[in-house]
Design a protein around this motif. Structure first.
Motif, PDB file in Angstrom:
ATOM      1  N   LYS A 287       0.867  -0.973  -0.004  1.00 12.66           N
ATOM      2  CA  LYS A 287      -0.095  -0.134  -0.046  1.00 12.66           C
ATOM      3  C   LYS A 287       1.078   1.338  -0.043  1.00 12.66           C
ATOM      4  CE  LYS A 287      -3.852   2.359   2.249  1.00 12.66           C
ATOM      5  NZ  LYS A 287      -5.060   1.968   3.583  1.00 12.66           N
ATOM      6  N   PRO A 288       1.846   1.271   0.619  1.00 11.79           N
ATOM      7  CA  PRO A 288       2.788   2.650   0.722  1.00 11.79           C
ATOM      8  C   PRO A 288       3.408   2.932  -0.385  1.00 11.79           C
ATOM      9  CG  PRO A 288       3.234   1.363   2.683  1.00 11.79           C
ATOM     10  CD  PRO A 288       2.581   0.489   1.927  1.00 11.79           C
ATOM     11  N   LYS A 289       3.503   1.843  -1.414  1.00 12.33           N
ATOM     12  CA  LYS A 289       3.999   2.107  -2.771  1.00 12.33           C
ATOM     13  C   LYS A 289       2.903   2.620  -3.512  1.00 12.33           C
ATOM     14  CE  LYS A 289       7.780  -1.387  -2.420  1.00 12.33           C
ATOM     15  NZ  LYS A 289       7.720  -1.214  -0.950  1.00 12.33           N
ATOM     16  N   VAL A 290       1.654   2.728  -3.459  1.00 12.65           N
ATOM     17  CA  VAL A 290       0.572   3.086  -4.475  1.00 12.65           C
ATOM     18  C   VAL A 290       0.693   4.703  -4.613  1.00 12.65           C
ATOM     19  CG1 VAL A 290      -1.722   3.115  -5.057  1.00 12.65           C
ATOM     20  CG2 VAL A 290      -0.719   1.245  -3.895  1.00 12.65           C
ATOM     21  N   TRP A 291       0.986   5.163  -5.714  1.00  9.31           N
ATOM     22  CA  TRP A 291       1.404   6.759  -5.801  1.00  9.31           C
ATOM     23  C   TRP A 291       0.064   7.399  -6.045  1.00  9.31           C
ATOM     24  CZ3 TRP A 291       2.432   2.764  -8.883  1.00  9.31           C
ATOM     25  CH2 TRP A 291       1.876   2.867 -10.340  1.00  9.31           C
ATOM     26  N   GLU A 292      -0.837   7.018  -6.419  1.00 16.68           N
ATOM     27  CA  GLU A 292      -2.113   7.627  -6.530  1.00 16.68           C
ATOM     28  C   GLU A 292      -3.546   6.989  -6.172  1.00 16.68           C
ATOM     29  OE1 GLU A 292      -2.591   8.589 -10.784  1.00 16.68           O
ATOM     30  OE2 GLU A 292      -0.782   9.803 -10.975  1.00 16.68           O
TER      31      GLU A 292
END
Length: 346
Positions: A287-292
């Protein structure tokens, strides 16, 4: 080989969607013609899920998808994308020297349409979770007009599609696709001035999309209107009464009951405990890697599609080894059933 790969992947993704979504509906899908070329033109809310749902559930024909060119990086990934019938489209941000490649792409699209195939592309040319149809790009009109110029006898149909997510980036969620009446592309092409033809085509598709999905009128403040609408707990899968409410606030809007009681919260905890390894990996690493926010559901679905079967298999093996194979079958089956009930009822 590519057709075989597509044929095997499609039912897997379709099953994944029915497990992932609380409710998934395709309304008036029979309006998509089986015997005519068509361009499917949805509003664009939820990144890669928008086209994937159509690909998984399409009945008339398997559509080709126009996709931003920067995802075509060559090698194995490009072979997968081509197997899924994705075609690259080049934008200014990809470099002005790449734009000339679109002429070849447009001609390929014209050939496909002349063969009776279906194309899916997003006329808004970008994605956003906002509930307002954005200004349409000329891109889809260039493809349509070029196809009619190259093959004047082609009976090309434009199919507006309204995508309606209830919560967009959240889980569990529900979604409804509403297919509009076919618009014959030739009716908007006079052959005198491209800009005028393009303008007329865009206006017709935009007007249809504003009926098929929730559209906050441009003359209303978006944030204030959505705040007032949120207090009504609306069911966004049915945009008709919501769009009527924008015009007349006295219009009744069907509510989607909120499930906030103690028992529902307890079930949330149980769900997280039962699936603790997956929940932990998702929250800490993925989840922390989802940028939008528009990509949140895309990544969550992909993560669940890959990891959930592995998790259930590992549960079965572990319980089978330490407690017996009857338990090894019963436990993952029970977890799967529990998760489906949670998603469908929560």
């Amino acid at each position: 080989m590519k057709e075989l790969f597509y044929g095997c992947l499609k039912p897997l993704i379709r099953f994944g969607f029915y497990c992932y979504y609380q409710r998934l509906r395709m309304v008036d899908m029979d309006r998509v013609p089986r015997d005519k070329p068509a361009m499917l033109l949805p509003n664009h809310q939820n990144a890669l899920l928008d086209p994937l749902i159509v690909a998984a559930l399409a009945k008339a024909r398997r559509p080709y998808f126009l996709t931003r060119s920067d995802v075509f990086t060559g090698g194995f990934l490009q072979n997968i994308l081509e197997s899924l019938r994705m075609i690259p489209i080049y934008r200014i941000r990809d470099g002005r020297d790449t734009l000339h490649r679109n002429e070849e792409i447009f001609d390929r699209c014209a050939d496909l349409l002349n063969q009776g195939e279906h194309l899916l592309l997003f006329p808004e040319a970008n994605h956003n979770l906002g509930r307002r149809v954005r200004t349409l790009s000329k891109g889809f009109t260039r493809i349509a007009i070029n196809a009619l110029e190259k093959y004047p006898e082609t009976d090309l149909q434009l199919i507006p599609v309204g995508i309606n997510f209830q919560r967009g980036a959240d889980f569990p969620d529900r979604v409804t696709y509403r297919f509009g009446h076919p618009l014959p592309a030739a009716a908007y092409v006079k052959g005198v001035d491209f800009n005028e033809d393009s303008k007329a085509m865009k206006a017709a598709v935009s007007a249809s999309l504003k009926v098929l999905t929730t559209h906050v009128p441009e003359d209303q403040d978006y944030e204030q209107t959505m705040e007032r609408l949120g207090g009504l707990q609306p069911d966004f899968s049915n945009p008709d009464p919501i769009n009527a409410w924008f015009e007349n606030p006295d219009t009744a809007v069907p509510k989607l009951p909120l499930k906030k009681g103690l028992l529902w919260k307890l079930w949330d905890v149980i769900f997280k405990v039962v699936n603790l390894p997956l929940v932990a990996i998702w929250k800490v690493w993925v989840k922390p890697k989802v940028w939008e926010p528009e990509f949140m559901s895309t990544f969550r679905f992909g993560f669940a599609l890959i990891t959930a079967p592995i998790y259930l298999i590992l549960l079965g093996v572990l319980f089978g080894i330490f407690t017996g194979w009857i338990t090894g079958i019963a436990v993952p089956a029970g977890v799967f059933l529990h998760n489906i009930l949670y998603i469908k009822l929560r």
